[in-house]
Structures are given as C-alpha cells and as structure tokens.
Motif scaffolding. Structure first.
Motif, PDB file in Angstrom:
ATOM      1  N   GLU A  46      20.721  -5.934  -8.482  1.00  0.00           N
ATOM      2  CA  GLU A  46      20.818  -6.091 -10.096  1.00  0.00           C
ATOM      3  C   GLU A  46      22.301  -6.439 -10.436  1.00  0.00           C
ATOM      4  N   LYS A  47      22.452  -7.404 -11.425  1.00  0.00           N
ATOM      5  CA  LYS A  47      23.729  -7.695 -11.691  1.00  0.00           C
ATOM      6  C   LYS A  47      24.155  -6.675 -12.804  1.00  0.00           C
ATOM      7  N   GLY A  48      23.360  -5.637 -13.054  1.00  0.00           N
ATOM      8  CA  GLY A  48      23.550  -4.635 -13.891  1.00  0.00           C
ATOM      9  C   GLY A  48      22.805  -4.711 -15.131  1.00  0.00           C
ATOM     10  N   LEU A  49      22.380  -3.858 -15.847  1.00  0.00           N
ATOM     11  CA  LEU A  49      21.670  -4.014 -17.009  1.00  0.00           C
ATOM     12  C   LEU A  49      22.497  -4.003 -18.267  1.00  0.00           C
ATOM     13  N   ARG A  50      22.232  -4.998 -18.905  1.00  0.00           N
ATOM     14  CA  ARG A  50      23.158  -5.032 -20.212  1.00  0.00           C
ATOM     15  C   ARG A  50      22.279  -4.321 -21.123  1.00  0.00           C
ATOM     16  N   ARG A  51      22.969  -2.967 -21.633  1.00  0.00           N
ATOM     17  CA  ARG A  51      22.221  -2.552 -22.565  1.00  0.00           C
ATOM     18  C   ARG A  51      23.117  -2.421 -24.320  1.00  0.00           C
ATOM     19  N   LEU A  52      24.428  -2.769 -24.091  1.00  0.00           N
ATOM     20  CA  LEU A  52      25.247  -3.098 -25.086  1.00  0.00           C
ATOM     21  C   LEU A  52      24.739  -4.449 -25.939  1.00  0.00           C
ATOM     22  N   GLY A  53      24.431  -4.217 -27.172  1.00  0.00           N
ATOM     23  CA  GLY A  53      24.002  -5.498 -27.970  1.00  0.00           C
ATOM     24  C   GLY A  53      22.417  -5.636 -27.952  1.00  0.00           C
ATOM     25  N   LEU A  54      21.841  -4.619 -27.292  1.00  0.00           N
ATOM     26  CA  LEU A  54      20.377  -4.670 -27.428  1.00  0.00           C
ATOM     27  C   LEU A  54      19.741  -4.761 -28.411  1.00  0.00           C
ATOM     28  N   LEU A  55      20.249  -4.163 -29.607  1.00  0.00           N
ATOM     29  CA  LEU A  55      19.640  -4.348 -31.099  1.00  0.00           C
ATOM     30  C   LEU A  55      20.492  -5.149 -31.840  1.00  0.00           C
ATOM     31  N   ASP A  56      21.240  -6.199 -31.274  1.00  0.00           N
ATOM     32  CA  ASP A  56      22.147  -7.141 -31.920  1.00  0.00           C
ATOM     33  C   ASP A  56      21.367  -7.822 -32.964  1.00  0.00           C
ATOM     34  N   GLY A  57      21.806  -7.818 -34.212  1.00  0.00           N
ATOM     35  CA  GLY A  57      21.207  -8.605 -35.365  1.00  0.00           C
ATOM     36  C   GLY A  57      20.170  -8.008 -36.089  1.00  0.00           C
ATOM     37  N   GLN A  58      19.510  -6.750 -35.661  1.00  0.00           N
ATOM     38  CA  GLN A  58      18.466  -6.063 -36.305  1.00  0.00           C
ATOM     39  C   GLN A  58      18.722  -5.141 -37.293  1.00  0.00           C
ATOM     40  N   PHE A  59      20.162  -4.871 -37.325  1.00  0.00           N
ATOM     41  CA  PHE A  59      20.673  -3.837 -38.436  1.00  0.00           C
ATOM     42  C   PHE A  59      21.706  -4.705 -39.098  1.00  0.00           C
ATOM     43  N   PRO A  60      21.969  -4.597 -40.543  1.00  0.00           N
ATOM     44  CA  PRO A  60      23.281  -5.179 -41.090  1.00  0.00           C
ATOM     45  C   PRO A  60      24.346  -4.615 -40.663  1.00  0.00           C
ATOM     46  N   ASP A  61      25.458  -5.500 -40.588  1.00  0.00           N
ATOM     47  CA  ASP A  61      26.872  -4.802 -40.209  1.00  0.00           C
ATOM     48  C   ASP A  61      27.452  -3.925 -41.317  1.00  0.00           C
ATOM     49  N   MET A  62      28.211  -2.837 -40.741  1.00  0.00           N
ATOM     50  CA  MET A  62      28.436  -1.874 -41.815  1.00  0.00           C
ATOM     51  C   MET A  62      30.010  -1.616 -41.289  1.00  0.00           C
ATOM     52  N   SER A  63      30.758  -1.851 -42.421  1.00  0.00           N
ATOM     53  CA  SER A  63      32.382  -1.705 -42.134  1.00  0.00           C
ATOM     54  C   SER A  63      32.234   0.076 -42.391  1.00  0.00           C
ATOM     55  N   LEU A  64      33.621   0.383 -41.833  1.00  0.00           N
ATOM     56  CA  LEU A  64      34.030   1.964 -41.819  1.00  0.00           C
ATOM     57  C   LEU A  64      33.923   2.384 -43.480  1.00  0.00           C
ATOM     58  N   GLU A  65      34.355   1.725 -44.323  1.00  0.00           N
ATOM     59  CA  GLU A  65      34.102   2.221 -45.874  1.00  0.00           C
ATOM     60  C   GLU A  65      32.744   2.379 -46.244  1.00  0.00           C
ATOM     61  N   ASN A  66      31.869   1.300 -45.759  1.00  0.00           N
ATOM     62  CA  ASN A  66      30.714   1.477 -46.194  1.00  0.00           C
ATOM     63  C   ASN A  66      29.801   2.745 -45.386  1.00  0.00           C
ATOM     64  N   PHE A  67      30.179   3.050 -44.277  1.00  0.00           N
ATOM     65  CA  PHE A  67      29.596   4.105 -43.556  1.00  0.00           C
ATOM     66  C   PHE A  67      29.998   5.447 -43.929  1.00  0.00           C
ATOM     67  N   SER A  68      31.289   5.440 -44.155  1.00  0.00           N
ATOM     68  CA  SER A  68      31.922   6.712 -44.970  1.00  0.00           C
ATOM     69  C   SER A  68      31.524   7.099 -46.205  1.00  0.00           C
ATOM     70  N   ALA A  69      31.084   5.870 -47.010  1.00  0.00           N
ATOM     71  CA  ALA A  69      30.383   6.231 -48.104  1.00  0.00           C
ATOM     72  C   ALA A  69      29.111   6.949 -48.381  1.00  0.00           C
TER      73      ALA A  69
END
Length: 83
Positions: A46-69
């Motif tokens: 197998e060329k390797g399972l690509r797990r990163l980005g599996l849920l891409d687009g399913q959650f809104p983007d969050m900046s560090l400021e919004n996360f820290s808030a």
C-alpha cells in the motif's frame, strides 16, 4: 497462472517466490495430490494510508485567537474558576 505440486514447491520455493516478486508470475497454485491447496501471490504494498485531512472541510477553520477565546468556556466545563 502456474500450477506446481507440493514436492516441487518445496524444492523450488525460492525460485517460485522470485518469479512472484519480479512479476514473471502473478499467481502460483500449489497442489496436493493434484488438487489446489494454496495460492502464492505477491503482497501488494500500500502506498500508505493518508489519515491527515480525513475530515477536511467538515469543520470551520479556526484561528489561534478564536481557539484561545474558548479557554474560559472550557475551564468552566471542568469547574475551574478563571477569575
């Protein structure tokens, strides 16, 4: 597809595996008393399972400021007084 008997498979195992590895054979059937008993096939790497980005687009983007808030809200959920 090549068919070999058990004795021949024992004697020539390394040659049979080499034939599978280099693609000369894509399948070798090993028979016992003339009846197919096992199949020798290549392991498909197998060329390797690509797990990163599996849920891409399913959650809104969050900046560090919004996360820290949200720190105070999370602290309240755990019963920690932030004041």
């Amino acid at each position: 597809m090549t068919k070999v008997n058990m004795l021949e498979a024992k004697t020539r195992l390394s040659q049979l595996v080499s034939a599978i590895e280099d693609g000369t054979e894509n399948e070798i059937i090993i028979a016992r008393d003339g009846k197919p008993a096992a199949r020798l096939v290549p392991i498909i790497k197998e060329k390797g399972l690509r797990r990163l980005g599996l849920l891409d687009g399913q959650f809104p983007d969050m900046s560090l400021e919004n996360f820290s808030a949200l720190d105070e809200d999370v602290a309240k959920l755990f019963g920690v007084d932030t004041e």
